[in-house]
Design an enzyme around this catalytic site. Sequence first.
Site, PDB file in Angstrom:
ATOM      1  N   ASN A   1      32.753  30.296  39.405  1.00 42.13           N
ATOM      2  CA  ASN A   1      34.138  30.588  40.466  1.00 42.13           C
ATOM      3  C   ASN A   1      34.001  32.172  40.097  1.00 42.13           C
ATOM      4  O   ASN A   1      34.683  32.431  39.150  1.00 42.13           O
ATOM      5  CB  ASN A   1      35.185  30.078  40.559  1.00 42.13           C
ATOM      6  CG  ASN A   1      36.201  30.231  41.455  1.00 42.13           C
ATOM      7  OD1 ASN A   1      35.069  31.711  42.520  1.00 42.13           O
ATOM      8  ND2 ASN A   1      36.762  29.459  42.153  1.00 42.13           N
TER       9      ASN A   1
ATOM     10  N   ALA B   1      36.029  36.817  43.495  1.00 42.88           N
ATOM     11  CA  ALA B   1      35.844  38.181  44.124  1.00 42.88           C
ATOM     12  C   ALA B   1      34.643  38.555  43.702  1.00 42.88           C
ATOM     13  O   ALA B   1      33.305  40.088  44.773  1.00 42.88           O
ATOM     14  CB  ALA B   1      37.101  39.633  44.404  1.00 42.88           C
TER      15      ALA B   1
ATOM     16  N   HIS C   1      33.785  27.497  45.244  1.00 39.03           N
ATOM     17  CA  HIS C   1      34.412  27.953  45.699  1.00 39.03           C
ATOM     18  C   HIS C   1      35.812  27.004  45.927  1.00 39.03           C
ATOM     19  O   HIS C   1      35.404  25.765  46.542  1.00 39.03           O
ATOM     20  CB  HIS C   1      34.630  29.419  46.920  1.00 39.03           C
ATOM     21  CG  HIS C   1      32.889  30.339  46.289  1.00 39.03           C
ATOM     22  ND1 HIS C   1      33.762  31.252  45.818  1.00 39.03           N
ATOM     23  CD2 HIS C   1      31.415  29.924  46.308  1.00 39.03           C
ATOM     24  CE1 HIS C   1      32.694  32.053  45.325  1.00 39.03           C
ATOM     25  NE2 HIS C   1      32.277  31.418  45.769  1.00 39.03           N
TER      26      HIS C   1
ATOM     27  N   GLU D   1      27.844  27.852  41.522  1.00 41.97           N
ATOM     28  CA  GLU D   1      28.830  28.578  42.459  1.00 41.97           C
ATOM     29  C   GLU D   1      29.520  27.727  42.320  1.00 41.97           C
ATOM     30  O   GLU D   1      29.131  26.613  43.478  1.00 41.97           O
ATOM     31  CB  GLU D   1      28.511  29.495  43.028  1.00 41.97           C
ATOM     32  CG  GLU D   1      29.211  30.226  43.815  1.00 41.97           C
ATOM     33  CD  GLU D   1      28.538  31.048  44.811  1.00 41.97           C
ATOM     34  OE1 GLU D   1      27.090  31.333  44.839  1.00 41.97           O
ATOM     35  OE2 GLU D   1      29.360  32.231  45.192  1.00 41.97           O
TER      36      GLU D   1
ATOM     37  N   ARG E   1      49.281  32.328  43.694  1.00 38.27           N
ATOM     38  CA  ARG E   1      48.267  32.939  44.421  1.00 38.27           C
ATOM     39  C   ARG E   1      48.137  32.026  45.314  1.00 38.27           C
ATOM     40  O   ARG E   1      47.702  30.997  45.630  1.00 38.27           O
ATOM     41  CB  ARG E   1      46.958  32.864  44.161  1.00 38.27           C
ATOM     42  CG  ARG E   1      46.161  34.141  44.472  1.00 38.27           C
ATOM     43  CD  ARG E   1      44.738  34.056  43.298  1.00 38.27           C
ATOM     44  NE  ARG E   1      43.941  34.733  44.156  1.00 38.27           N
ATOM     45  CZ  ARG E   1      43.262  34.676  44.552  1.00 38.27           C
ATOM     46  NH1 ARG E   1      42.250  34.044  43.482  1.00 38.27           N
ATOM     47  NH2 ARG E   1      41.894  35.828  44.760  1.00 38.27           N
TER      48      ARG E   1
ATOM     49  N   PRO F   1      38.261  36.992  38.548  1.00 39.80           N
ATOM     50  CA  PRO F   1      39.267  37.404  38.269  1.00 39.80           C
ATOM     51  C   PRO F   1      40.609  36.633  39.330  1.00 39.80           C
ATOM     52  O   PRO F   1      39.655  36.206  40.390  1.00 39.80           O
ATOM     53  CB  PRO F   1      38.741  38.809  39.191  1.00 39.80           C
ATOM     54  CG  PRO F   1      37.713  38.894  38.764  1.00 39.80           C
ATOM     55  CD  PRO F   1      37.155  37.770  38.870  1.00 39.80           C
ATOM     56  N   ASN F   2      41.227  36.078  39.131  1.00 41.60           N
ATOM     57  CA  ASN F   2      42.657  36.411  39.790  1.00 41.60           C
ATOM     58  C   ASN F   2      42.493  35.088  39.504  1.00 41.60           C
ATOM     59  O   ASN F   2      43.953  34.313  39.990  1.00 41.60           O
ATOM     60  CB  ASN F   2      42.562  37.377  40.955  1.00 41.60           C
ATOM     61  CG  ASN F   2      42.528  38.651  41.252  1.00 41.60           C
ATOM     62  OD1 ASN F   2      43.980  38.802  40.340  1.00 41.60           O
ATOM     63  ND2 ASN F   2      41.865  39.051  41.748  1.00 41.60           N
TER      64      ASN F   2
ATOM     65  N   TYR G   1      44.573  28.666  48.338  1.00 42.13           N
ATOM     66  CA  TYR G   1      43.814  28.456  46.795  1.00 42.13           C
ATOM     67  C   TYR G   1      44.697  26.531  46.804  1.00 42.13           C
ATOM     68  O   TYR G   1      44.356  25.985  45.811  1.00 42.13           O
ATOM     69  CB  TYR G   1      43.491  29.393  46.139  1.00 42.13           C
ATOM     70  CG  TYR G   1      42.911  30.572  46.505  1.00 42.13           C
ATOM     71  CD1 TYR G   1      41.730  30.489  46.855  1.00 42.13           C
ATOM     72  CD2 TYR G   1      43.798  31.605  46.542  1.00 42.13           C
ATOM     73  CE1 TYR G   1      41.221  31.288  47.010  1.00 42.13           C
ATOM     74  CE2 TYR G   1      42.565  33.459  46.808  1.00 42.13           C
ATOM     75  CZ  TYR G   1      41.958  32.667  47.420  1.00 42.13           C
ATOM     76  OH  TYR G   1      40.755  34.384  47.405  1.00 42.13           O
TER      77      TYR G   1
ATOM     78  N   ASP H   1      23.190  39.790  37.357  1.00 42.58           N
ATOM     79  CA  ASP H   1      22.024  40.136  36.883  1.00 42.58           C
ATOM     80  C   ASP H   1      22.133  39.195  35.538  1.00 42.58           C
ATOM     81  O   ASP H   1      20.731  38.666  35.407  1.00 42.58           O
ATOM     82  CB  ASP H   1      21.344  41.747  36.706  1.00 42.58           C
ATOM     83  CG  ASP H   1      20.625  42.019  37.609  1.00 42.58           C
ATOM     84  OD1 ASP H   1      20.511  41.642  38.908  1.00 42.58           O
ATOM     85  OD2 ASP H   1      20.974  43.419  37.833  1.00 42.58           O
TER      86      ASP H   1
ATOM     87  N   SER I   1      37.963  28.361  48.341  1.00 40.18           N
ATOM     88  CA  SER I   1      38.324  28.048  50.036  1.00 40.18           C
ATOM     89  C   SER I   1      36.838  28.109  50.325  1.00 40.18           C
ATOM     90  O   SER I   1      36.111  28.640  49.867  1.00 40.18           O
ATOM     91  CB  SER I   1      39.375  29.441  50.025  1.00 40.18           C
ATOM     92  OG  SER I   1      37.636  30.579  49.888  1.00 40.18           O
TER      93      SER I   1
ATOM     94  N   ARG J   1      34.021  38.149  52.703  1.00 42.15           N
ATOM     95  CA  ARG J   1      33.798  36.959  51.589  1.00 42.15           C
ATOM     96  C   ARG J   1      32.404  35.719  52.306  1.00 42.15           C
ATOM     97  O   ARG J   1      32.164  35.271  51.644  1.00 42.15           O
ATOM     98  CB  ARG J   1      34.392  36.242  52.027  1.00 42.15           C
ATOM     99  CG  ARG J   1      36.014  37.034  51.751  1.00 42.15           C
ATOM    100  CD  ARG J   1      37.577  35.422  51.149  1.00 42.15           C
ATOM    101  NE  ARG J   1      38.165  36.619  51.255  1.00 42.15           N
ATOM    102  CZ  ARG J   1      39.255  36.924  50.395  1.00 42.15           C
ATOM    103  NH1 ARG J   1      38.908  36.799  48.852  1.00 42.15           N
ATOM    104  NH2 ARG J   1      39.623  37.483  50.361  1.00 42.15           N
TER     105      ARG J   1
ATOM    106  N   ARG K   1      36.534  32.150  56.251  1.00 46.00           N
ATOM    107  CA  ARG K   1      37.952  33.624  56.449  1.00 46.00           C
ATOM    108  C   ARG K   1      36.492  34.789  56.702  1.00 46.00           C
ATOM    109  O   ARG K   1      36.030  35.117  56.806  1.00 46.00           O
ATOM    110  CB  ARG K   1      37.508  33.750  54.529  1.00 46.00           C
ATOM    111  CG  ARG K   1      38.377  32.012  54.251  1.00 46.00           C
ATOM    112  CD  ARG K   1      38.504  32.030  52.241  1.00 46.00           C
ATOM    113  NE  ARG K   1      39.850  32.903  52.263  1.00 46.00           N
ATOM    114  CZ  ARG K   1      40.120  33.700  51.030  1.00 46.00           C
ATOM    115  NH1 ARG K   1      39.818  33.147  50.444  1.00 46.00           N
ATOM    116  NH2 ARG K   1      40.930  34.237  51.079  1.00 46.00           N
TER     117      ARG K   1
HETATM  118  C1  DQA Z   1      37.933  32.450  45.644  1.00 43.78           C
HETATM  119  C2  DQA Z   1      36.926  33.265  46.817  1.00 43.78           C
HETATM  120  C3  DQA Z   1      37.025  34.677  47.444  1.00 43.78           C
HETATM  121  O1  DQA Z   1      36.263  35.335  48.184  1.00 43.78           O
HETATM  122  C4  DQA Z   1      38.328  35.389  46.167  1.00 43.78           C
HETATM  123  O2  DQA Z   1      38.270  36.407  45.986  1.00 43.78           O
HETATM  124  C5  DQA Z   1      38.283  34.322  45.201  1.00 43.78           C
HETATM  125  C6  DQA Z   1      38.433  32.784  45.181  1.00 43.78           C
HETATM  126  C7  DQA Z   1      38.171  30.986  45.973  1.00 43.78           C
HETATM  127  O3  DQA Z   1      37.702  30.336  44.521  1.00 43.78           O
HETATM  128  O4  DQA Z   1      38.068  30.033  47.238  1.00 43.78           O
HETATM  129  O5  DQA Z   1      38.892  34.908  44.092  1.00 43.78           O
HETATM  130  O6  DQA Z   1      36.239  32.458  44.568  1.00 43.78           O
END
Ligand code: DQA
Length: 143
Positions: free
Chosen positions: A73, A76, A99, A97, A17, A9-10, A22, A86, A101, A110, A106
């Site tokens: 990634n 959230a 990220h 995985e 953003r 998401p996002n 980011y 799962d 950031s 998180r 943070r």
């Molecule tokens: C994120 C870190 C998450 O906490 C956040 O909700 C994101 C981006 C990152 O790539 O740093 O959407 O996954």
Amino acid sequence: MKILVLHGPNLNLLGEREPDIYGKMGLDDLNEKLNDEAKKMEVSLDCYQSNYEGELIELIHKVRGEYDGILINPGALTHYSIALRDAIASVDIKAVEVHLSNIYQRESFRHKSVIAPVVSGQVSGFGYYSYILGLYALINELK
Ligand code: DQA
């Protein structure tokens, strides 16, 4: 070797953003960088983004047997989606995985990843380069 990149998401809003957190690179450019690396490593790569938890879960179910690895990634969802965790645990596909950031520098909500226990490892805090490092780590895991 076939690798699926999943952006949660996002992440479609990358570039606009919260660029201080980011970075200024958009998702298309990030995917292009990953594709360049994948070509160098002679692996096939597909990239997908969704704002929907269920869609990511269904995709993970659907691609079992089709992909060797998942670079994810979860956005959230990292911090609370037991369902996504799962799904990853349910399929026999290695995952890494990533990220952008450093989630441990943070807000405290998180600091916990519910995904981390079901993936091979995590890369956090290097901006777009987290994905590149994660891709190399995943390829190495799969070899
Ligand atoms: C994120 C870190 C998450 O906490 C956040 O909700 C994101 C981006 C990152 O790539 O740093 O959407 O996954």
